[in-house]
Design a protein around this motif. Structure first.
Motif, PDB file in Angstrom:
ATOM      1  N   PRO A 253       0.843  -1.214   0.000  1.00  0.00           N
ATOM      2  CA  PRO A 253       0.000   0.000   0.000  1.00  0.00           C
ATOM      3  C   PRO A 253       0.872   1.255   0.000  1.00  0.00           C
ATOM      4  N   ILE A 254       1.722   1.363  -1.006  1.00  0.00           N
ATOM      5  CA  ILE A 254       2.765   2.390  -1.053  1.00  0.00           C
ATOM      6  C   ILE A 254       2.843   2.997  -2.453  1.00  0.00           C
ATOM      7  N   GLU A 255       3.017   4.302  -2.523  1.00  0.00           N
ATOM      8  CA  GLU A 255       3.434   4.961  -3.762  1.00  0.00           C
ATOM      9  C   GLU A 255       4.717   5.735  -3.470  1.00  0.00           C
TER      10      GLU A 255
ATOM     11  N   ASN B  38      -9.981  -4.519  -1.319  1.00  0.00           N
ATOM     12  CA  ASN B  38      -8.789  -4.083  -0.591  1.00  0.00           C
ATOM     13  C   ASN B  38      -7.635  -3.832  -1.558  1.00  0.00           C
ATOM     14  N   LYS B  39      -7.457  -4.784  -2.496  1.00  0.00           N
ATOM     15  CA  LYS B  39      -6.386  -4.619  -3.489  1.00  0.00           C
ATOM     16  C   LYS B  39      -6.602  -3.366  -4.315  1.00  0.00           C
ATOM     17  N   PHE B  40      -7.851  -3.130  -4.696  1.00  0.00           N
ATOM     18  CA  PHE B  40      -8.170  -1.981  -5.539  1.00  0.00           C
ATOM     19  C   PHE B  40      -7.941  -0.662  -4.796  1.00  0.00           C
ATOM     20  N   VAL B  41      -8.406  -0.605  -3.552  1.00  0.00           N
ATOM     21  CA  VAL B  41      -8.354   0.665  -2.822  1.00  0.00           C
ATOM     22  C   VAL B  41      -6.936   0.961  -2.334  1.00  0.00           C
ATOM     23  N   TYR B  42      -6.240  -0.067  -1.824  1.00  0.00           N
ATOM     24  CA  TYR B  42      -5.007   0.204  -1.089  1.00  0.00           C
ATOM     25  C   TYR B  42      -3.705  -0.228  -1.763  1.00  0.00           C
ATOM     26  N   GLU B  43      -3.730  -1.254  -2.591  1.00  0.00           N
ATOM     27  CA  GLU B  43      -2.450  -1.759  -3.106  1.00  0.00           C
ATOM     28  C   GLU B  43      -2.126  -1.140  -4.460  1.00  0.00           C
ATOM     29  N   ARG B  44      -0.844  -0.912  -4.693  1.00  0.00           N
ATOM     30  CA  ARG B  44      -0.405  -0.296  -5.955  1.00  0.00           C
ATOM     31  C   ARG B  44       0.786  -1.070  -6.508  1.00  0.00           C
ATOM     32  N   ASP B  45       0.904  -1.047  -7.866  1.00  0.00           N
ATOM     33  CA  ASP B  45       2.105  -1.623  -8.478  1.00  0.00           C
ATOM     34  C   ASP B  45       3.311  -0.733  -8.214  1.00  0.00           C
ATOM     35  N   ASN B  46       3.105   0.582  -8.275  1.00  0.00           N
ATOM     36  CA  ASN B  46       4.167   1.554  -7.973  1.00  0.00           C
ATOM     37  C   ASN B  46       5.472   1.237  -8.710  1.00  0.00           C
ATOM     38  N   PRO B  47       5.415   1.081 -10.046  1.00  0.00           N
ATOM     39  CA  PRO B  47       6.607   0.647 -10.774  1.00  0.00           C
ATOM     40  C   PRO B  47       7.690   1.721 -10.875  1.00  0.00           C
TER      41      PRO B  47
END
Lengths: 418, 90
Positions: A253-255, B38-47
């Motif tokens: 849960p990080i950017e 939960n995955k949609f709201v909170y998790e990111r790929d953040n590449p």
């Protein structure tokens, strides 16, 4: 290597300072450790130190892809405070304040902790009311806080524009008198040296390329200096958390966002404590060398570049000049950026798992420096005991799924807004 | 300064825009399990690298745009409208 003390300095001065030893060793990585900490920043080094000191675990390696003090621990604006509102945060940061107070003696390294006061300025009655609530909450949590009148604010910092026709006149302020600054590089070096003396291997220029797994358990890491095995692997890599987690097919849960900071040429004493502007985002203090150090908002878009952009630069300085017009005469010496691991609720994660053998320390947003000792203290406890310390039990990874977010600003899952 | 080539207005500085978010996330069905939400709201790929994201031309034509930008170099390789996709990603 011995202790640093006045006698030692005098002795070496008489010999032309030619006999100082290096502050920590430069060991080759062993093939096996009890604990590996990935990331030789402030948090990683503090974790290694407290693992050795508090838990007797000294067979520890800290792996740093660059050099000690080259990441965010050397890129922040050195502010140390604990003026938090929520229960999950306040005791954690206040414990950190206690560690800051004794840090120089504990590490035998002058970290120049200077409790010169952190003052936030209110510009309206309603903002002042919010500060009153915060001050009351802080005092209930045993944290020092004082409400200041307009005159008291201007008396503490005479260079603030106190004229009636300024765009955002000062209404009052809130002060945490025992908060302040510390020398950020010294914190990294002090923890590195103290951990090294307890037997921790600090391995620089050692980048983790991948994890080694046995079944579902992590048993080590692959690095550019060979494979290193360990029972437990702790991750304290700030802005690079998602990049490492990706190797484990883990989404966090990080950017990652960039935060800029600025310093002027050294000037004579101008600003007494740490001051924040209440009608924009601008915080400022003056280093012991005289440089005026300041910062503001993150740039606001996902990035891994350790450099920011000019619109935020302009916005930060506009805020500063509104509050302290005389800053316009100072010459800016440098500006730089650091990559922040912005979490979904603005609060950090110190937790076991979610994979066996892995321990997470991430999500410090742009408040990681002040947390350095408390984070290391709690992360070491979490790694040693396989469960959270009382102080970090709210900082779990699954709090998002369970709905127990710790959102100081009430912004919701928008990392750019925290 | 990042420059974004708005399909309506041409190349403009990014201070005319506000950043939206990761444009690759899709909203789950209303009755999807909580895990998916939960995955949609909170998790990111953040590449670290190519990132497809929304920008709002707030101080221009006010259109929402989809942009492919490198998060290490800030180079923009593609700009389109929200329903479009860069070829490599589609």
């Amino acid at each position: 290597m011995g202790q640093y003390n006045a006698l030692n300095i005098a002795w070496n001065a008489l010999r032309g300072h030619k006999n100082w030893q290096r502050a920590w060793r430069d060991p080759e990585p062993k093939s096996n450790y009890d604990v590996i900490i990935i990331g030789g920043g402030g948090h990683g080094l503090a974790t290694a130190y407290y693992l050795a000191k508090n838990h007797g675990i000294t067979n520890v390696a800290v792996l740093e892809k660059g050099w000690i003090g080259g990441g965010n621990v050397g890129r922040n604006t050195t502010i140390v405070r604990s003026n938090y509102l929520l229960d999950g945060n306040a005791p954690f940061y206040e414990h950190g304040m206690n560690l800051w107070r004794d840090m120089a003696q504990d590490l035998n390294y002058n970290v120049m902790f200077s409790p010169r006061g952190v003052m936030n300025i209110a510009h309206t009655k309603s903002q002042y009311d919010v500060f009153a609530r915060r001050a009351n909450t802080m005092r209930l949590n045993g944290i020092q806080a004082e409400l200041l009148s307009r005159d008291e604010v201007l008396e503490r910092e005479p260079i603030i524009d106190g004229s009636a026709d300024t765009r955002f006149p000062v209404w009052g302020g809130i002060l945490q008198p025992d908060a302040g600054n510390a020398r950020h590089d010294a914190v990294a070096w002090g923890y590195a040296r103290a951990a090294d003396q307890l037997g921790v291997d600090i391995i620089q220029n050692c980048e983790v390329i991948d994890f080694i797994k046995q079944g579902e358990r992590i048993i080590g890491v692959k690095t550019n200096r060979g494979d290193i095995h360990a029972e437990k692997v702790g991750m304290a890599v700030a802005g690079s958390s998602s990049r490492l987690a990706e190797k484990l097919d883990l989404r966090l849960p990080i950017e990652s966002h960039v935060l800029q900071a600025f310093v002027t040429e050294p000037y004579k004493p101008l600003i007494n404590g740490v001051v924040t502007f209440g009608a924009g985002h601008f915080y400022v203090s003056q280093s012991d060398k005289g440089g005026v150090v300041f910062g503001g908002d993150i740039d606001g878009y996902n990035t891994y570049a350790q450099r920011g952009n000019l619109p935020v630069f302009e916005d930060v300085i506009a805020g500063g000049l509104t509050m302290m017009p005389c800053l316009s005469r100072l010459k800016l010496l440098r500006n730089w950026g650091g990559v922040m691991d912005m979490s979904m609720d603005g609060s950090p994660i110190i937790d076991v798992g979610p994979i066996d053998g892995l321990y997470l320390n991430t999500g410090w947003c742009y408040g990681g420096f002040k947390a350095t000792p408390a984070s290391g203290y709690c992360f070491a406890h979490t790694i040693a005991n396989d469960e959270a310390h009382e102080l970090n039990k709210a900082y779990t990874l699954d709090r998002f799924a369970k709905g127990y977010t710790i959102d100081e600003k009430g912004m919701g899952p928008y990392p750019k807004a925290h | 300064m990042i420059r974004i080539n708005c399909p309506y207005c041409g190349e403009r500085e990014h201070s005319e825009f506000t950043y939206g978010e990761d444009a690759t996330r899709t909203t789950p069905d209303n009755d999807a399990p909580m895990e998916e939400w939960n995955k949609f709201v909170y998790e990111r790929d953040n590449p670290a690298g190519e990132h497809i994201e929304y920008w709002h031309h707030a101080f221009g034509c006010r259109a929402w745009l989809k942009v492919q930008r490198n998060t290490i170099t800030h180079d923009i390789s593609w700009v389109g409208l929200p329903h479009e996709n860069p070829e490599a990603a589609s």
